[in-house]
Scaffold this active site. Structure first.
Site, PDB file in Angstrom:
ATOM      1  N   GLU A  86      43.481   2.030  62.476  1.00 15.30           N
ATOM      2  CA  GLU A  86      44.362   3.167  62.217  1.00 15.30           C
ATOM      3  C   GLU A  86      45.807   2.851  62.569  1.00 15.30           C
ATOM      4  OE1 GLU A  86      42.487   6.629  63.948  1.00 15.30           O
ATOM      5  OE2 GLU A  86      40.873   6.565  62.460  1.00 15.30           O
ATOM      6  N   SER A  94      33.109   5.358  62.718  1.00 21.23           N
ATOM      7  CA  SER A  94      32.350   5.987  63.797  1.00 21.23           C
ATOM      8  C   SER A  94      31.876   7.342  63.282  1.00 21.23           C
ATOM      9  CB  SER A  94      33.212   6.139  65.053  1.00 21.23           C
ATOM     10  OG  SER A  94      34.302   6.989  64.830  1.00 21.23           O
ATOM     11  N   GLU A 141      39.024  14.810  72.220  1.00 21.89           N
ATOM     12  CA  GLU A 141      38.051  14.948  71.123  1.00 21.89           C
ATOM     13  C   GLU A 141      36.835  14.079  71.434  1.00 21.89           C
ATOM     14  OE1 GLU A 141      39.862  13.761  67.426  1.00 21.89           O
ATOM     15  OE2 GLU A 141      37.973  13.036  66.622  1.00 21.89           O
ATOM     16  N   HIS A 156      37.076   0.819  66.285  1.00 18.72           N
ATOM     17  CA  HIS A 156      38.221   0.578  65.396  1.00 18.72           C
ATOM     18  C   HIS A 156      39.015  -0.669  65.772  1.00 18.72           C
ATOM     19  CE1 HIS A 156      38.414   5.115  64.138  1.00 18.72           C
ATOM     20  NE2 HIS A 156      37.339   4.502  63.721  1.00 18.72           N
ATOM     21  N   GLN A 191      38.144   5.134  71.663  1.00 17.80           N
ATOM     22  CA  GLN A 191      38.592   4.783  70.309  1.00 17.80           C
ATOM     23  C   GLN A 191      40.080   5.047  70.044  1.00 17.80           C
ATOM     24  OE1 GLN A 191      35.871   5.681  66.805  1.00 17.80           O
ATOM     25  NE2 GLN A 191      37.449   7.212  66.441  1.00 17.80           N
ATOM     26  N   GLU A 192      40.571   6.198  70.551  1.00 18.71           N
ATOM     27  CA  GLU A 192      41.930   6.581  70.150  1.00 18.71           C
ATOM     28  C   GLU A 192      42.760   7.144  71.304  1.00 18.71           C
ATOM     29  OE1 GLU A 192      41.626   9.179  66.710  1.00 18.71           O
ATOM     30  OE2 GLU A 192      39.943   8.007  65.938  1.00 18.71           O
ATOM     31  N   HIS A 232      42.248  12.360  58.923  1.00 21.21           N
ATOM     32  CA  HIS A 232      41.950  11.220  58.053  1.00 21.21           C
ATOM     33  C   HIS A 232      40.628  10.586  58.491  1.00 21.21           C
ATOM     34  CE1 HIS A 232      43.796   8.152  61.096  1.00 21.21           C
ATOM     35  NE2 HIS A 232      43.076   9.060  61.682  1.00 21.21           N
ATOM     36  N   ARG A 233      40.219   9.499  57.828  1.00 20.41           N
ATOM     37  CA  ARG A 233      39.147   8.638  58.303  1.00 20.41           C
ATOM     38  C   ARG A 233      39.743   7.280  58.635  1.00 20.41           C
ATOM     39  NH1 ARG A 233      34.037  11.147  58.132  1.00 20.41           N
ATOM     40  NH2 ARG A 233      33.793   9.614  59.800  1.00 20.41           N
ATOM     41  N   SER A 234      38.966   6.469  59.357  1.00 21.09           N
ATOM     42  CA  SER A 234      39.490   5.139  59.701  1.00 21.09           C
ATOM     43  C   SER A 234      39.615   4.253  58.458  1.00 21.09           C
ATOM     44  CB  SER A 234      38.625   4.483  60.767  1.00 21.09           C
ATOM     45  OG  SER A 234      37.269   4.527  60.404  1.00 21.09           O
ATOM     46  N   ASP A 289      34.189  16.539  66.882  1.00 22.96           N
ATOM     47  CA  ASP A 289      34.242  15.826  65.600  1.00 22.96           C
ATOM     48  C   ASP A 289      32.811  15.493  65.166  1.00 22.96           C
ATOM     49  OD1 ASP A 289      34.553  13.981  63.533  1.00 22.96           O
ATOM     50  OD2 ASP A 289      35.522  12.445  64.740  1.00 22.96           O
ATOM     51  N   LYS A 291      45.783  14.684  62.266  1.00 23.17           N
ATOM     52  CA  LYS A 291      45.522  13.385  62.876  1.00 23.17           C
ATOM     53  C   LYS A 291      45.473  12.388  61.744  1.00 23.17           C
ATOM     54  CE  LYS A 291      41.354  11.703  64.631  1.00 23.17           C
ATOM     55  NZ  LYS A 291      40.368  11.344  65.663  1.00 23.17           N
ATOM     56  N   LYS A 319      37.306  17.053  58.593  1.00 23.31           N
ATOM     57  CA  LYS A 319      37.366  15.916  57.673  1.00 23.31           C
ATOM     58  C   LYS A 319      36.668  16.320  56.386  1.00 23.31           C
ATOM     59  CE  LYS A 319      37.066  12.331  61.284  1.00 23.31           C
ATOM     60  NZ  LYS A 319      36.080  11.636  62.164  1.00 23.31           N
ATOM     61  N   ASP A 331      40.752  10.509  71.711  1.00 20.71           N
ATOM     62  CA  ASP A 331      39.449  10.602  71.054  1.00 20.71           C
ATOM     63  C   ASP A 331      38.597   9.438  71.547  1.00 20.71           C
ATOM     64  OD1 ASP A 331      37.199  10.815  69.553  1.00 20.71           O
ATOM     65  OD2 ASP A 331      38.155  10.479  67.599  1.00 20.71           O
TER      66      ASP A 331
HETATM   67  P1  PGA Z   1      36.081   7.432  61.737  1.00 17.93           P
HETATM   68  O1  PGA Z   1      36.960   7.763  63.025  1.00 17.93           O
HETATM   69  O2  PGA Z   1      36.878   7.825  60.537  1.00 17.93           O
HETATM   70  O3  PGA Z   1      35.822   5.973  61.872  1.00 17.93           O
HETATM   71  O4  PGA Z   1      34.833   8.260  61.867  1.00 17.93           O
HETATM   72  C1  PGA Z   1      37.823   8.857  63.125  1.00 17.93           C
HETATM   73  C2  PGA Z   1      37.447   9.756  64.275  1.00 17.93           C
HETATM   74  O5  PGA Z   1      36.473   9.503  65.012  1.00 17.93           O
HETATM   75  O6  PGA Z   1      38.100  10.760  64.471  1.00 17.93           O
HETATM   76 ZN    ZN Z   2      36.768  11.445  66.253  1.00 19.99          ZN
END
Ligand code: PGA
Ligand code: ZN
Length: 427
Positions: free
Chosen positions: A203, A40, A284, A153, A161-162, A364-366, A311, A387, A336, A240
């Site tokens: 994740e 994402s 987030e 994800h 997403q999270e 991190h990244r996904s 983000d 995170k 990131k 998130d």
């Molecule tokens: P991504 O997701 O690494 O797929 O971008 C992580 C996030 O959105 O924080």
């Molecule tokens: Zn994010």
């Protein structure tokens, strides 16, 4: 002095190609670093160079980026002193010559930048966190552990997403990790009991087909309590939504859960209801990356109570972060390394946050690798938050295990404290 730089193609945690870069020094030190990859992604992220050759990995190969390291970057850096990180990163930017690292690829550049930092730490005989952060780098981060996955994800009915647990009341990093892992295992039991699947997303969080997004919060609170912890005191919740991933034509489409279209104001109202009902301390990307107005409105109305993290809207880019500070768009930044592409620019982005009194979360990244660079980086930067996924999948656990090691190494000198002043929500 740097004597060799070579790159090769490896796979990330989703089975997609990425780079590993090796740096050798003339004193026989050899190190490597691997580059993560998001799903994402923010539209303004530095360019991840992919081959677009459909005959390999559906076009996702990174052989061009590998060749850029081996043939364009290496000859320029061999002979240079690896401790001059800022100079080396500036040289990489100059060599690329584009505003978004489109020529060499941010993946090629970041792999080199990280490996050079690691080589410099080795030759300085310091652990990476101490080399990058100095003797004051003693603060372990509170983990945001993503135990329920949705959005891009996971292939389920959850739009956001999270859903993360944050063990803010733990006395140490090791205990925080235990709080989070025990809650994760309890959540598995609860999901099973309710007839939901316990397969995991990118994740490592569970990815059940829930009846609504909100049910995720209910189940997590239930898991925290059943695991013997106090919601909001021992363990808080961070979200998130990654709202850019469900925003189109001026509306937020809660399509996966079938909850319809929402305006920016509807989303603020939804978050307000959730903040009142659940021990949420951080949200987030509650809005699309272009909805600066939505972010600012949320910050004005809810920012006194919770952390508002940007983000996709900031993409770890000092230019966007500066705009955010001026416009009061958020009060924290997700950091990131691969969104901006060099270690030095990432540190510069964090510098802006510190000056503004904003918090920052190293992320991190996904799509990840077994490289735990970001664990050292989080301790070096001292922001107190990381995170890096759930309590399963080794590419996530590698970071947690490295933090355990660092906490052990620091011994009595290790600092662990919540970044938040927490109201007592238990009545
Ligand atoms: P991504 O997701 O690494 O797929 O971008 C992580 C996030 O959105 O924080
Ligand atoms: Zn994010």
């Amino acid at each position: 002095r740097i004597s060799s730089i070579t790159a090769h193609e490896i796979l990330d945690s989703r089975g997609n190609p990425t780079l590993r870069v090796h740096v050798g020094l003339d004193n026989d030190i050899r190190v490597s670093a691997s580059v993560p990859s998001g799903a994402s992604t923010g539209a303004n992220e530095a360019v991840e160079l992919r081959d677009a050759d459909k005959s390999r990995y559906g076009g996702k190969g990174v052989l061009k980026a590998v060749a850029n390291v081996n043939t364009l970057i290496a000859p320029e850096l061999v002979g240079r002193d690896p401790v001059r990180q800022a100079d080396i990163d500036a040289l990489l930017l100059a060599l690329d010559g584009t505003p978004n690292k489109a020529r060499l690829g941010a993946n090629a550049i970041l792999g080199v930048s990280m490996a050079v930092a690691r080589a410099a730490a080795e030759t300085s005989r310091l652990p990476l966190y101490a080399y990058l952060g100095g003797p004051g780098a003693t603060r372990l981060p509170v983990p945001m552990m993503n135990i329920l996955n949705g959005g891009k994800h996971a292939d389920n009915s959850v739009d956001f997403q999270e859903f993360m647990v944050m063990p803010v009341g733990a006395p140490s990093f090791a205990e925080a990790l235990r709080y989070g892992a025990e809650t994760f295992h309890m959540l598995a039991k609860i999901l099973t009991k309710k007839g939901y699947a316990t397969s995991v997303g990118d994740e490592g969080g569970f990815a059940p087909n829930l009846k609504s997004n909100e049910e995720a919060c209910e189940l997590i609170v239930e898991a925290i309590e059943a695991a013997g912890f106090a919601p909001g005191k021992d363990i808080a919740i961070a979200l998130d939504p990654a709202a850019s991933s469900f925003y189109a034509d001026g509306a937020y489409h809660l399509a996966k859960s079938g909850q319809g279209l929402k305006s920016s104001d509807d989303m603020i109202a939804l978050y307000q209801r959730w903040i009142d009902a659940y021990p949420i301390v951080s949200i987030e990307d509650g809005f699309d990356e272009n909805d600066w107005g939505g972010f600012a409105k949320q910050t004005a109305t809810q920012g006194g109570r919770i952390q508002i993290v940007g983000d996709d809207i900031f993409v770890t880019n000092p230019v966007f972060i500066q705009r955010g500070i001026t416009e009061k768009t958020a009060n924290a930044v997700l950091i990131k390394l691969n969104q901006i592409g060099t270690v030095s620019e990432t540190i510069q982005a964090i510098g802006l946050c510190r000056e503004a009194g904003w918090r920052y979360v190293i992320s991190h990244r996904s799509g990840e690798t077994e490289d735990a660079f970001m664990a050292d980086f989080a301790v070096a930067m001292g922001g107190g938050q990381i995170k890096t996924g759930s309590a399963c999948r080794s590419e996530r656990i590698a970071k947690y295990n490295r933090l355990l090691e660092i906490e052990g190494e620091l011994g009595a000198g290790a600092v662990f404290k919540s970044p938040f002043e927490l109201p007592d929500r238990r009545q």
